[in-house]
Design an enzyme around this catalytic site. Sequence first.
Site, PDB file in Angstrom:
ATOM      1  N   ARG A   1       0.824  -1.202   0.000  1.00  0.00           N
ATOM      2  CA  ARG A   1       0.000   0.000   0.000  1.00  0.00           C
ATOM      3  C   ARG A   1       0.863   1.260   0.000  1.00  0.00           C
ATOM      4  NH1 ARG A   1      -3.532  -1.235   3.710  1.00  0.00           N
ATOM      5  NH2 ARG A   1      -5.241  -1.721   2.294  1.00  0.00           N
ATOM      6  N   ALA A   2       1.998   1.220   0.694  1.00  0.00           N
ATOM      7  CA  ALA A   2       2.868   2.396   0.759  1.00  0.00           C
ATOM      8  C   ALA A   2       3.363   2.793  -0.632  1.00  0.00           C
ATOM      9  CB  ALA A   2       4.043   2.135   1.690  1.00  0.00           C
TER      10      ALA A   2
END
Length: 676
Positions: A275-276
């Site tokens: 997700r980062a």
Amino acid sequence: MSTPYPFTAIVGQDDLRLGLLLNAVSPAVGGVLVRGEKGTAKSTAVRALAALMPEVPVVSGCRFSCDPSAPDPACPDGPHGAGPGVSRPARTVELPVGASEDRLVGALDIERALSEGVKAFEPGLLADAHRGILYVDEVNLLHDHLVDLLLDAAAMGASYVEREGVSVRHAARFLLVGTMNPEEGELRPQLLDRFGLTVEVAASRDTDQRVEVVRRRLAYDDDPEGFAARWAREETALRERIAAARVLLPRVVLGDGVLRQIAATCAAFEVDGMRADIVMARTATALAAWAGREEVTAEDVRQAALLALPHRRRRNPFDAPGLDEEKLDDTLREAEGDSDDGDGDDDGPGGGGGVPPQSGGPDAPDREAGTGDDTPADAPAGGDGSGSEPRPAPAGGAEQAPVGASEPFRAKMLSVPGLGEGAAGRRSRARTEHGRTTGARRPEGALTKLHLAATVQAAAPHQRARGRSGRGLVVRRDDLRQATREGREGNLVLFVVDASGSMAARQRMGAVKGAVLSLLLDAYQRRDKVGLVTFRGKEAEVALPPTSSVDAAAARLESLPTGGRTPLAAGLLKAHDVLRVERMRDPSRRPLLVVVTDGRATGGPDPVALAGRAGRLHAAEGTASVVVDCETGVVRLGLAAQLARELGGGAVTLHELRADSIAGLVKNVTAAGRAA
């Protein structure tokens, strides 16, 4: 409707304003978490953002804000026909910390669903926030079951309401904005990761800037409409810039070289999952669009990393969010050297897209204001806690400098006996809204969890008298039964720590602090409140009043000096005073007293007997307790075990406190004076 404070009139807080504006440009960034001390314009900035958001086209009369160009086929108010729709301002919906589940997701009329087969649904806050902003003030204090619902909605872009097989679904895509004061506790890692960006805010230490903040606020309070009118030109210009950036956003190019820099940065900082990487890519693209460029640069990537990665670097609640900027620069240079793209030198002040300019306006100072202050985090030291070669405590009970804590470990669960009714958590058994069903009762208010079998059983004897003629069951309000459920609650864990000379050997005190730190980690995971009482010399003191911030307790523990006499009775009496006040403040939250001592008591006539009387005072009030026995050496006096009997609780050694020790897996602290 009251006039909101103008966004452009906010003094300083550049990171806060930039994080919010990037989400306004690209809602796909995923929201922003604003961390900071009280009184730093967190809520003011979030509420002011709504006035800058473009208007939203919606289907006329739809309670779920369906887009007329692509209406939701499963909308409870649908199906919707073709039509131009109407436009309305984007909404900012506030979720109160104490909101109920029905208020968040909506309520289904179970009586009509069972008797008429009709899905009569009253939308909740998630429906109101669709295609707008969902704002959660003090998000770290939100109840666990509401956090779970938010996580589900944020992940799926939809909200589901189910009651005994009857379900309603509606779209729920929103910009999630949360504010919090870290002193009051940290967020669960699952929710923390759902926020795309995080920003830290702090009050400026610059005198001129503080004066300007007060001047503008007083002017706004005296005449909100007049103050807003004075900033209307700046607001319009910023609104137009957001609209232009939204138009430019689809044309922004994210080159392969820049993608390699993003991937290398996330890998170098060992963030979990992917997700980062995705958030950084979206943020860097939004930064380029905000700056009016069609290509992402290395400086955009750097700015995106500073906003998207700090909160994903936390490995436990005592880690301070942050990023090593020197390591970040080295990583970007190395990744840039491996590709031909993304040379990105500089793009003006602020880096990348740049911070939003501090508008001039009628009251603006000549200099641009910035936050500029990094609040140092109070995190406990790791390692073995020795600091230097072991040395004995100085003669005469002189005070020693604080000793670092040894490495924390996974602690056994200590629980309060009986069945409570406190705030939802993960420690002791309690009657809760969630958990396994244990029975049924008549609902005292709105029905939230139907017990179907009990409802049918209550309605069945009356079917002939009610004139039932078909296959459907004739149900009345009096027939409905609420399911009673048993789950877990959070408790108040009050630590009473002996910091006297008898505990002052460096290796020993390091182990004691490591044990308390381990229990604090356990309290964080189980959603407890914690407090800290220490005693040494001639008196006891409340080192930390009961709070949800376990990292604050860890900071107090780390700076705890040792030495002097052992006023054990004073420590127990101080703990009694703290618990008495907390019972009045929150009577439903049951306490657990954890006394960390070797049991020795000095000072005054017959100090051991005095400590015993103080312990019996806790036992008389039914306070669940456990003594962590810190006695070492060949000759053991057994005073800690004797104190545990006086308290009516159990005793565990430092070794037995470990979850992986041989002596049992779970310790249930009983008021009868034994551990079951």
